[in-house]
Design a protein around this motif. Structure first.
Motif, short mmCIF file in Angstrom:
data_model
loop_
_atom_site.label_atom_id
_atom_site.label_comp_id
_atom_site.label_asym_id
_atom_site.label_seq_id
_atom_site.Cartn_x
_atom_site.Cartn_y
_atom_site.Cartn_z
N UNK A 278 -22.34 60.74 -2.20
CA UNK A 278 -21.37 59.45 -2.73
C UNK A 278 -21.99 59.02 -4.39
N UNK A 279 -20.38 58.79 -4.72
CA UNK A 279 -20.92 59.02 -6.57
C UNK A 279 -19.78 58.08 -6.73
N UNK A 280 -20.08 56.92 -7.38
CA UNK A 280 -18.85 55.82 -8.47
C UNK A 280 -18.13 56.81 -9.42
N UNK A 281 -16.64 56.70 -9.24
CA UNK A 281 -15.87 57.38 -10.27
C UNK A 281 -15.12 56.35 -11.02
N UNK A 282 -15.08 56.40 -11.96
CA UNK A 282 -14.61 55.39 -13.07
C UNK A 282 -13.01 55.45 -13.27
N UNK A 283 -12.38 55.11 -12.46
CA UNK A 283 -11.36 54.18 -11.91
C UNK A 283 -10.07 53.59 -13.16
N UNK A 284 -10.37 53.80 -14.52
CA UNK A 284 -9.71 53.43 -15.58
C UNK A 284 -9.41 54.31 -17.47
N UNK A 285 -9.01 54.73 -18.01
CA UNK A 285 -8.62 55.22 -18.55
C UNK A 285 -10.12 55.32 -19.71
N UNK A 286 -10.43 56.48 -20.27
CA UNK A 286 -11.41 56.16 -20.81
C UNK A 286 -11.15 56.82 -22.81
N UNK A 287 -9.60 56.65 -23.31
CA UNK A 287 -9.39 56.78 -24.14
C UNK A 287 -9.93 56.21 -25.59
N UNK A 288 -10.37 54.51 -25.50
CA UNK A 288 -11.18 53.95 -26.21
C UNK A 288 -12.74 54.03 -26.11
N UNK A 289 -13.02 55.18 -24.99
CA UNK A 289 -14.85 54.47 -24.51
C UNK A 289 -15.33 55.12 -25.74
N UNK A 290 -16.37 55.16 -25.62
CA UNK A 290 -17.39 55.72 -26.21
C UNK A 290 -17.97 56.88 -24.98
N UNK A 291 -18.09 58.06 -25.87
CA UNK A 291 -18.44 59.10 -24.95
C UNK A 291 -20.00 59.27 -25.33
N UNK B 203 -31.03 56.76 19.24
CA UNK B 203 -30.35 57.69 18.00
C UNK B 203 -30.98 57.68 16.98
N UNK B 204 -30.64 58.62 15.99
CA UNK B 204 -31.18 58.43 14.46
C UNK B 204 -30.62 57.93 13.53
N UNK B 205 -30.66 57.63 12.79
CA UNK B 205 -30.66 56.67 11.81
C UNK B 205 -29.00 58.14 10.83
N UNK B 206 -27.80 58.03 11.03
CA UNK B 206 -27.33 59.42 9.76
C UNK B 206 -27.13 59.21 8.54
N UNK B 207 -28.59 59.47 7.70
CA UNK B 207 -28.59 59.94 6.39
C UNK B 207 -27.42 60.36 5.52
N UNK B 208 -27.81 58.87 4.25
CA UNK B 208 -27.09 59.69 3.00
C UNK B 208 -27.17 60.01 2.19
N UNK B 209 -26.74 59.93 1.32
CA UNK B 209 -26.88 59.92 -0.64
C UNK B 209 -26.00 59.73 -2.03
N UNK B 210 -26.40 58.95 -2.33
CA UNK B 210 -25.53 58.80 -3.00
C UNK B 210 -26.46 58.85 -4.70
N UNK B 211 -25.38 59.56 -5.54
CA UNK B 211 -25.85 59.66 -7.45
C UNK B 211 -25.71 58.75 -7.77
N UNK B 212 -26.53 58.09 -9.07
CA UNK B 212 -26.95 57.28 -9.44
C UNK B 212 -27.15 57.22 -10.79
#
Length: 138
Positions: free
Chosen positions: A113-126, A1-10
């Motif tokens: 797949x992507x990792x989305x930030x899970x905190x407020x960005x009010x004081x973050x540097x754009x 059985x072939x392995x299932x391929x997944x994609x990841x965006x970094x």
């Protein structure tokens, strides 16, 4: 059985060309496919690159697309690195989500797949360019 391929965006410290142990682990366990973009806004928050989705079509985050075998255990290693706790998402620094990304050269759309930030960005540097590599070296 072939392995299932997944994609990841970094888009941050896991991008191709970054130099850290987890990026090397990624490159040893996945195949780089292409540069890609994600419709979102990029920030530098508390020492971390932080992506958030947006409805603004002109706001794009530049990153790299990797392909890997689902059974490789790669996502579990990356979950630890990104402080994503599937059993306790509200306490996670990032959430792993499947989202649409666009290949830079062909504009082909795919789910990754992507990792989305899970905190407020009010004081973050754009990061208006959407390119963490350019920001971190500038």
């Amino acid at each position: 059985m072939a392995a299932t391929k997944e994609l990841l965006f970094t888009y941050g410290t896991l991008r191709k060309g970054e130099s850290n142990p987890m990026q090397r682990y990624l490159e040893n366990n996945a195949e780089w496919i292409a540069k890609a973009t994600f419709q979102g806004k990029l920030y530098f928050a508390d020492g971390h690159p932080a992506a958030t989705p947006t409805t603004d079509e002109n706001s794009q985050i530049l990153g790299d697309l990797f392909e890997f075998d689902e059974s490789s255990g790669l996502l579990q290693e990356l979950d630890r690195y990104e402080a994503y706790r599937p059993a306790n998402p509200e306490k996670s620094l990032y959430l792993r989500k499947k989202r649409k990304v666009s290949l830079k050269e062909s504009n082909e759309i795919c789910d990754a797949w992507i990792y989305i930030y899970n905190r407020p960005v009010d004081n973050a540097t754009p990061i208006p360019s959407g390119d963490y590599a350019q920001f971190s070296k500038g």
